[in-house]
Design a protein around this motif. Structure first.
Motif, PDB file in Angstrom:
ATOM      1  N   SER A 273     -50.329 -20.973   3.402  1.00  0.00           N
ATOM      2  CA  SER A 273     -49.491 -20.591   2.267  1.00  0.00           C
ATOM      3  C   SER A 273     -49.046 -19.137   2.328  1.00  0.00           C
ATOM      4  O   SER A 273     -47.937 -18.804   1.925  1.00  0.00           O
ATOM      5  CB  SER A 273     -50.228 -20.841   0.947  1.00  0.00           C
ATOM      6  N   THR A 274     -49.891 -18.263   2.870  1.00  0.00           N
ATOM      7  CA  THR A 274     -49.558 -16.838   2.887  1.00  0.00           C
ATOM      8  C   THR A 274     -49.264 -16.297   4.283  1.00  0.00           C
ATOM      9  O   THR A 274     -48.858 -15.145   4.421  1.00  0.00           O
ATOM     10  CB  THR A 274     -50.710 -16.015   2.272  1.00  0.00           C
ATOM     11  N   GLY A 275     -49.460 -17.091   5.319  1.00  0.00           N
ATOM     12  CA  GLY A 275     -49.149 -16.644   6.674  1.00  0.00           C
ATOM     13  C   GLY A 275     -47.656 -16.468   6.877  1.00  0.00           C
ATOM     14  O   GLY A 275     -46.843 -16.865   6.032  1.00  0.00           O
TER      15      GLY A 275
ATOM     16  N   ASN B 281     -48.505 -27.951  10.310  1.00  0.00           N
ATOM     17  CA  ASN B 281     -49.635 -27.022  10.330  1.00  0.00           C
ATOM     18  C   ASN B 281     -49.155 -25.641  10.736  1.00  0.00           C
ATOM     19  O   ASN B 281     -48.856 -25.386  11.906  1.00  0.00           O
ATOM     20  CB  ASN B 281     -50.727 -27.483  11.284  1.00  0.00           C
ATOM     21  N   ALA B 282     -49.084 -24.736   9.758  1.00  0.00           N
ATOM     22  CA  ALA B 282     -48.688 -23.353  10.018  1.00  0.00           C
ATOM     23  C   ALA B 282     -49.851 -22.406   9.769  1.00  0.00           C
ATOM     24  O   ALA B 282     -49.654 -21.200   9.634  1.00  0.00           O
ATOM     25  CB  ALA B 282     -47.506 -22.973   9.126  1.00  0.00           C
ATOM     26  N   ALA B 283     -51.075 -22.951   9.701  1.00  0.00           N
ATOM     27  CA  ALA B 283     -52.267 -22.133   9.472  1.00  0.00           C
ATOM     28  C   ALA B 283     -53.043 -21.996  10.774  1.00  0.00           C
ATOM     29  O   ALA B 283     -53.049 -22.906  11.600  1.00  0.00           O
ATOM     30  CB  ALA B 283     -53.153 -22.773   8.408  1.00  0.00           C
ATOM     31  N   ALA B 284     -53.696 -20.850  10.951  1.00  0.00           N
ATOM     32  CA  ALA B 284     -54.461 -20.642  12.182  1.00  0.00           C
ATOM     33  C   ALA B 284     -55.364 -19.421  12.044  1.00  0.00           C
ATOM     34  O   ALA B 284     -55.158 -18.567  11.180  1.00  0.00           O
ATOM     35  CB  ALA B 284     -53.525 -20.442  13.370  1.00  0.00           C
ATOM     36  N   TYR B 285     -56.360 -19.368  12.917  1.00  0.00           N
ATOM     37  CA  TYR B 285     -57.154 -18.155  13.136  1.00  0.00           C
ATOM     38  C   TYR B 285     -56.355 -17.332  14.143  1.00  0.00           C
ATOM     39  O   TYR B 285     -56.136 -17.761  15.274  1.00  0.00           O
ATOM     40  CB  TYR B 285     -58.508 -18.546  13.700  1.00  0.00           C
ATOM     41  N   THR B 286     -55.881 -16.138  13.747  1.00  0.00           N
ATOM     42  CA  THR B 286     -54.968 -15.375  14.595  1.00  0.00           C
ATOM     43  C   THR B 286     -55.506 -14.007  15.006  1.00  0.00           C
ATOM     44  O   THR B 286     -54.774 -13.217  15.605  1.00  0.00           O
ATOM     45  CB  THR B 286     -53.616 -15.180  13.890  1.00  0.00           C
TER      46      THR B 286
ATOM     47  N   ALA C 224     -45.747 -19.928   7.251  1.00  0.00           N
ATOM     48  CA  ALA C 224     -45.872 -20.681   6.006  1.00  0.00           C
ATOM     49  C   ALA C 224     -45.046 -20.047   4.891  1.00  0.00           C
ATOM     50  O   ALA C 224     -44.408 -20.751   4.089  1.00  0.00           O
ATOM     51  CB  ALA C 224     -47.338 -20.767   5.600  1.00  0.00           C
ATOM     52  N   THR C 225     -45.051 -18.731   4.825  1.00  0.00           N
ATOM     53  CA  THR C 225     -44.258 -18.035   3.805  1.00  0.00           C
ATOM     54  C   THR C 225     -42.777 -18.338   3.974  1.00  0.00           C
ATOM     55  O   THR C 225     -42.054 -18.584   2.995  1.00  0.00           O
ATOM     56  CB  THR C 225     -44.500 -16.521   3.870  1.00  0.00           C
ATOM     57  N   GLU C 226     -42.312 -18.343   5.227  1.00  0.00           N
ATOM     58  CA  GLU C 226     -40.898 -18.633   5.477  1.00  0.00           C
ATOM     59  C   GLU C 226     -40.576 -20.103   5.206  1.00  0.00           C
ATOM     60  O   GLU C 226     -39.482 -20.431   4.744  1.00  0.00           O
ATOM     61  CB  GLU C 226     -40.539 -18.266   6.916  1.00  0.00           C
ATOM     62  N   LEU C 227     -41.512 -21.002   5.474  1.00  0.00           N
ATOM     63  CA  LEU C 227     -41.296 -22.412   5.149  1.00  0.00           C
ATOM     64  C   LEU C 227     -41.127 -22.594   3.646  1.00  0.00           C
ATOM     65  O   LEU C 227     -40.244 -23.348   3.189  1.00  0.00           O
ATOM     66  CB  LEU C 227     -42.475 -23.253   5.646  1.00  0.00           C
TER      67      LEU C 227
END
Length: 281
Positions: A8-10, A52-57, A13-16
């Motif tokens: 949601s905040t990555g 899936n736009a979430a990840a450990y980065t 995800a923010t751009e989506l």
């Protein structure tokens, strides 16, 4: 169309969320360190498409937290893909150029052999393997050097450093394509909508054009921001980091263009858009 997005905040995800009416799940709704929660979220939402736009980065920290990175980047996407396969829902997953070893000077095609040079890359490759093993309708999009007006990224770091320094040294022997997060989000939506209409999916690459070094990227940022900060290029050996970085991050994006009509993004225009957005915040 009902689109469920993990993250949601990555940056992506923010751009989506800015581009489409999506249901964005943060850690409170779906904790990727507990992969089973991902499948539950998909079943509860019953969407038409999952991204899936979430990840450990945290690339360097992953050297010490590889087990956690592998759960989040490997096991969680696998759980998402399995739930989507069971329900007949298309699934789009974001991966990285770090699945390659970074050797050579030619652009890597999706079919080229993979050999990650760090823990983060291994964790992301584990995710790719798990998604493909699920056997559903899925698309994996590898990308590189992501930037936006949100979160932590190279553009914002350079601007912050130039607030107090008139000269910087930046690595010049790592080459890749900087990629605006907004363009990644747009590509994912195009791919996902095509999959809802029956496209089978697959493995694809997407990065900004033209390919440059980090030093060249920094110079363009300062030029477009109207800052006088100078950049001296240095070799990777002069800037040691806990995690090894690939020197060759060039990606061959032809398949994405031929199957979805998606052209490589001009990252320089993306920098201008990000700078304008930062000025307005």
């Amino acid at each position: 169309m009902k689109i469920l997005v993990f993250g949601s905040t990555g940056q992506v995800a923010t751009e989506l969320r800015a581009l489409a009416p999506v249901i964005a799940l943060g850690r409170a709704e779906a904790d990727l360190s507990r992969p089973e929660s991902c499948g539950v979220a998909i079943r509860d939402s019953a969407p038409d498409l999952v991204i899936n736009a979430a990840a450990y980065t945290a690339v360097d920290r992953a050297e010490e937290e590889e087990a956690l990175a592998t759960v989040i980047n490997g096991e969680a996407p696998g759980a998402m893909a399995r739930a989507c396969a069971e329900l007949g829902i298309p699934f789009c997953h974001v991966s990285t150029d770090y699945v390659f070893d970074g050797s050579g000077t030619t652009a890597r095609a999706p079919s080229d052999p993979v050999a990650p040079c760090n823990a983060y890359g291994r964790s992301k490759l584990a995710g790719e393997v798990a998604v493909r093993a699920a056997g559903g309708q899925s698309a994996i999009l590898r990308t590189s050097w992501v930037f936006s007006a949100h979160g932590n990224n190279f553009v914002k770091t350079m601007l912050r450093l130039s607030d107090t320094r008139d000269a910087l040294t930046v690595v010049e022997d790592q080459i890749g394509g900087p990629t605006p997060a907004a363009d990644i989000a747009s590509a994912l939506l195009t791919m996902g909508r095509a999959m809802v209409q029956g496209h089978a999916g697959g493995l694809y690459h997407f990065s900004g054009a033209p390919d440059v070094s980090w030093a060249e990227f920094a110079r363009e940022i300062f030029a477009r921001a109207g800052r006088a900060t100078t950049v001296a290029g240095i070799p990777t050996t002069a800037y040691p980091t806990p995690a090894a970085r690939p020197k060759n991050s060039r990606l061959d994006c032809d398949t994405l263009k031929s199957e979805f009509g998606i052209e490589r993004a001009d990252w320089r225009a993306g920098v201008s858009r990000v700078l304008k957005e930062l000025e307005q915040t």
